[in-house]
Scaffold this active site. Structure first.
Site, PDB file in Angstrom:
ATOM      1  N   HIS A  12       0.834  -1.205   0.000  1.00  0.00           N
ATOM      2  CA  HIS A  12       0.000   0.000   0.000  1.00  0.00           C
ATOM      3  C   HIS A  12       0.864   1.249   0.000  1.00  0.00           C
ATOM      4  O   HIS A  12       2.069   1.197   0.268  1.00  0.00           O
ATOM      5  CB  HIS A  12      -0.925   0.012   1.222  1.00  0.00           C
ATOM      6  N   LYS A  53      -0.680   4.916   4.449  1.00  0.00           N
ATOM      7  CA  LYS A  53      -1.636   4.015   5.101  1.00  0.00           C
ATOM      8  C   LYS A  53      -1.203   3.775   6.540  1.00  0.00           C
ATOM      9  O   LYS A  53      -0.039   3.436   6.803  1.00  0.00           O
ATOM     10  CB  LYS A  53      -1.748   2.696   4.343  1.00  0.00           C
TER      11      LYS A  53
END
Length: 219
Positions: free
Chosen positions: A128, A132
């Site tokens: 990600h 995040k």
């Protein structure tokens, strides 16, 4: 028309959700809540039938409890918090939570669960963007939870990524890789809108997982 509010509306996912709601013929964007907009969630609740929450793990539960207590349904895309309190009926509103609203990601999870019944071992690599906050991701945790056996998870956080996951399964003389890539946050919009249209009709105060809507046998 379903009146939809978005919590976290100034974020990248929130902006995509707002655009998706505005483009839908059966939905109306009733409010945008975000500290960056100087608009608290409480100020839009009275105008909404459903609130979509893409905020932070430390605020998502309080947001959801405020919604259901006020009789507003909530669709939650935020991960990294314990949603257990939402399973108790605390008001007339329902809650729907999914670790990933991309249809392809749900299919990836479904295929991985099936494959884990036939392959000896598996591991998950989730990748990600570097902003995040939770690791491992909610998608990876949910995938491992549904699969057979003990499935280790490896997390990668780098700029340039959006949301990606590989499930690698191994057995004698062979491997199987199942991968999903969200290259743009608009990938989450169709699943969010599906949940927005469904949440008022669910029989339980909390439903977890978009597979519950895509596959009748997933309950």
């Amino acid at each position: 028309m379903i009146r939809v509010g978005v919590a976290g509306a100034a974020g990248r996912v929130g902006q995509a959700i707002c655009a998706g709601v505005e483009a839908a013929g059966d939905l109306v964007l009733a409010g945008r809540a975000d500290p960056a907009l100087d608009t608290p969630l409480a100020s839009i609740l009275g105008d909404c039938d459903v609130v979509v929450d893409f905020t932070r793990p430390d605020t998502a539960l309080d947001n959801a409890l405020a919604c259901v207590t006020a009789g507003v349904h909530v669709v939650i895309g935020t991960t990294g918090f314990d949603p257990a309190p939402l399973a108790e009926r605390r008001g007339p509103g329902n809650a729907f939570l999914a670790p990933n609203f991309a249809i392809g990601a749900v299919l990836m999870m479904r295929f991985a669960v099936e494959a884990s019944r036939h392959m000896a071992r598996a591991e998950i690599i989730e990748l990600h963007h570097d902003a995040k906050l939770d690791a491992p991701s909610g998608t990876a945790r949910r995938t491992a939870e549904l699969m057979e056996g003990d499935v280790p998870i490896h997390s990668v956080r780098l700029p340039g990524l959006v949301a990606h996951q590989e499930v690698i399964l191994g057995d004698v003389g062979q491997t199987l890789t199942i991968r999903h890539d969200s290259t743009d946050r608009t990938s989450f919009v169709p699943g969010v809108l599906l949940a927005v249209r469904h949440v008022a009709r669910q029989d339980e105060p909390l439903v977890v997982g978009l597979e519950r809507l895509l596959f009748p046998d997933a309950a």
